[in-house]
Design an enzyme around this catalytic site. Structure first.
Site, PDB file in Angstrom:
ATOM      1  N   HIS A  32       0.826  -1.220   0.000  1.00  0.00           N
ATOM      2  CA  HIS A  32       0.000   0.000   0.000  1.00  0.00           C
ATOM      3  C   HIS A  32       0.861   1.272   0.000  1.00  0.00           C
ATOM      4  O   HIS A  32       2.018   1.228  -0.395  1.00  0.00           O
ATOM      5  CB  HIS A  32      -0.988  -0.034   1.168  1.00  0.00           C
ATOM      6  CG  HIS A  32      -1.676  -1.365   1.281  1.00  0.00           C
ATOM      7  ND1 HIS A  32      -2.715  -1.746   0.474  1.00  0.00           N
ATOM      8  CD2 HIS A  32      -1.419  -2.439   2.093  1.00  0.00           C
ATOM      9  CE1 HIS A  32      -3.096  -2.987   0.784  1.00  0.00           C
ATOM     10  NE2 HIS A  32      -2.325  -3.430   1.755  1.00  0.00           N
ATOM     11  N   GLU A  47      -2.376   0.606   7.933  1.00  0.00           N
ATOM     12  CA  GLU A  47      -1.495  -0.489   7.522  1.00  0.00           C
ATOM     13  C   GLU A  47      -0.291   0.012   6.731  1.00  0.00           C
ATOM     14  O   GLU A  47       0.837  -0.452   6.918  1.00  0.00           O
ATOM     15  CB  GLU A  47      -2.271  -1.516   6.688  1.00  0.00           C
ATOM     16  CG  GLU A  47      -1.438  -2.764   6.444  1.00  0.00           C
ATOM     17  CD  GLU A  47      -1.873  -3.577   5.247  1.00  0.00           C
ATOM     18  OE1 GLU A  47      -3.029  -3.453   4.809  1.00  0.00           O
ATOM     19  OE2 GLU A  47      -1.033  -4.346   4.737  1.00  0.00           O
ATOM     20  N   HIS A 100       3.145  -6.910   4.754  1.00  0.00           N
ATOM     21  CA  HIS A 100       1.765  -6.470   5.008  1.00  0.00           C
ATOM     22  C   HIS A 100       1.363  -6.767   6.445  1.00  0.00           C
ATOM     23  O   HIS A 100       1.995  -7.585   7.123  1.00  0.00           O
ATOM     24  CB  HIS A 100       0.791  -7.219   4.087  1.00  0.00           C
ATOM     25  CG  HIS A 100       0.800  -6.729   2.676  1.00  0.00           C
ATOM     26  ND1 HIS A 100      -0.202  -5.950   2.159  1.00  0.00           N
ATOM     27  CD2 HIS A 100       1.705  -6.900   1.687  1.00  0.00           C
ATOM     28  CE1 HIS A 100       0.087  -5.667   0.891  1.00  0.00           C
ATOM     29  NE2 HIS A 100       1.243  -6.233   0.580  1.00  0.00           N
ATOM     30  N   GLU A 162       2.007 -11.549   6.161  1.00  0.00           N
ATOM     31  CA  GLU A 162       0.989 -10.781   6.878  1.00  0.00           C
ATOM     32  C   GLU A 162       1.385 -10.851   8.349  1.00  0.00           C
ATOM     33  O   GLU A 162       1.220 -11.874   9.004  1.00  0.00           O
ATOM     34  CB  GLU A 162      -0.398 -11.393   6.672  1.00  0.00           C
ATOM     35  CG  GLU A 162      -0.934 -11.313   5.256  1.00  0.00           C
ATOM     36  CD  GLU A 162      -1.572  -9.966   4.922  1.00  0.00           C
ATOM     37  OE1 GLU A 162      -1.531  -9.043   5.769  1.00  0.00           O
ATOM     38  OE2 GLU A 162      -2.113  -9.839   3.812  1.00  0.00           O
TER      39      GLU A 162
HETATM   40 ZN   LIG Z   1      -1.975  -5.162   2.990  1.00  0.00          ZN
END
Ligand SMILES: [Zn+2]
Length: 262
Positions: A32, A47, A100, A162
């Site tokens: 992102h 995030e 992430h 993640e």
């Molecule tokens: Zn993400």
């Protein structure tokens, strides 16, 4: 004759294994950025910021370990997925690490999960995942094969981590701690550095780094650490989510049940 064939086969396996281990460059991709905040609407911890912070902490650790590090972004800017993939693919002797954090509408969702797509990425995913899970207080949601755009379109070994759920109060608390983000970076680096052993061991079962094994059925490992009763209670909502995911993935090709990962 048979020995010659065996020797040739072993040589091929050995060269495939060493090809996997010979990377000198690491492309780090903090997920992102810019207007793309990541996560779900209304999420308190952004995030894009924690992704970038962990990635910027990871960079010097890997450089110290002797790797050349390329960042797809080093600031809070939006980089399209195609550009991220193009950057990764311009370094044929590199590996690609997407950083992430997860999110879900259910605040109880928690844990670390690691994704890969190509067969040759599996040892790297396994190595990073075990290092991160080993060093984190979060649960283990497993290593999963998934056709996310950034994993599917990259021609080099690619892994997406993640690092926990920002929608989970406990994990969000950790993610906001400098020391914890540093720890995550160290564990990811440990997984990268430890990878050669894993790669050579698993190459015998993977047979070839160039074989595309096709998309495997999705195995939901989210409830492996929870009780059977809890599993039963949640399995209906899981089914609902899975069917909506199938619809989503056909249009965006990158959505997950609970994460917004790219
Ligand atoms: Zn993400």
């Amino acid at each position: 004759m048979r020995c010659v064939v065996c020797s040739l086969a072993l040589m091929a396996l050995a060269s495939a294994a060493s090809a996997q281990t010979r990377f000198t460059t690491i492309v780090i991709d903090p997920g992102h950025g810019g207007f793309d905040r990541g996560g779900i609407p209304g999420q308190r911890v952004l995030e894009k910021n924690v992704n970038l912070d962990v990635a910027l902490r990871l960079k010097p650790i890997l450089e110290k370990a002797g790797y050349r590090v390329i960042m797809t972004r080093s600031t809070d800017i939006f980089v399209p997925l195609g550009s991220r993939v193009a950057i990764a693919n311009s370094y044929p002797n590199a590996i690609f690490l997407c950083i992430h954090f997860n999110s879900a509408s259910r605040s109880g969702a928690s844990g670390i999960e690691t994704y890969f797509y190509s067969t040759e990425s599996a040892p790297l995913a396994a190595s990073i995942h075990s290092a991160v899970v080993g060093g984190a207080p979060s649960g283990n949601r497993g290593v999963r094969r998934r056709g996310y755009f950034v994993l599917r379109r990259t021609t080099i070994p690619a892994v997406l981590v993640e690092c926990g759920f920002l929608t989970n109060p406990t994990e969000a608390e950790f993610a906001q701690t400098t020391a914890y983000r540093q720890k995550l970076a160290q564990e990811i680096a440990r997984g990268v550095v430890n990878r050669p052993t894993l790669a050579s061991r698993t190459s015998y079962t993977n047979r070839s780094t160039n074989v595309d094994v096709g998309l495997q059925p999705f195995i939901d490992q989210r409830f492996v650490r929870e009780s059977k009763a809890r599993h039963r209670r949640q399995s209906s909502s899981k089914k609902k989510k899975s069917s909506s995911t199938a619809k989503k993935s056909s249009s965006t090709e990158k959505k997950d049940v609970s994460s917004e990962a790219q």
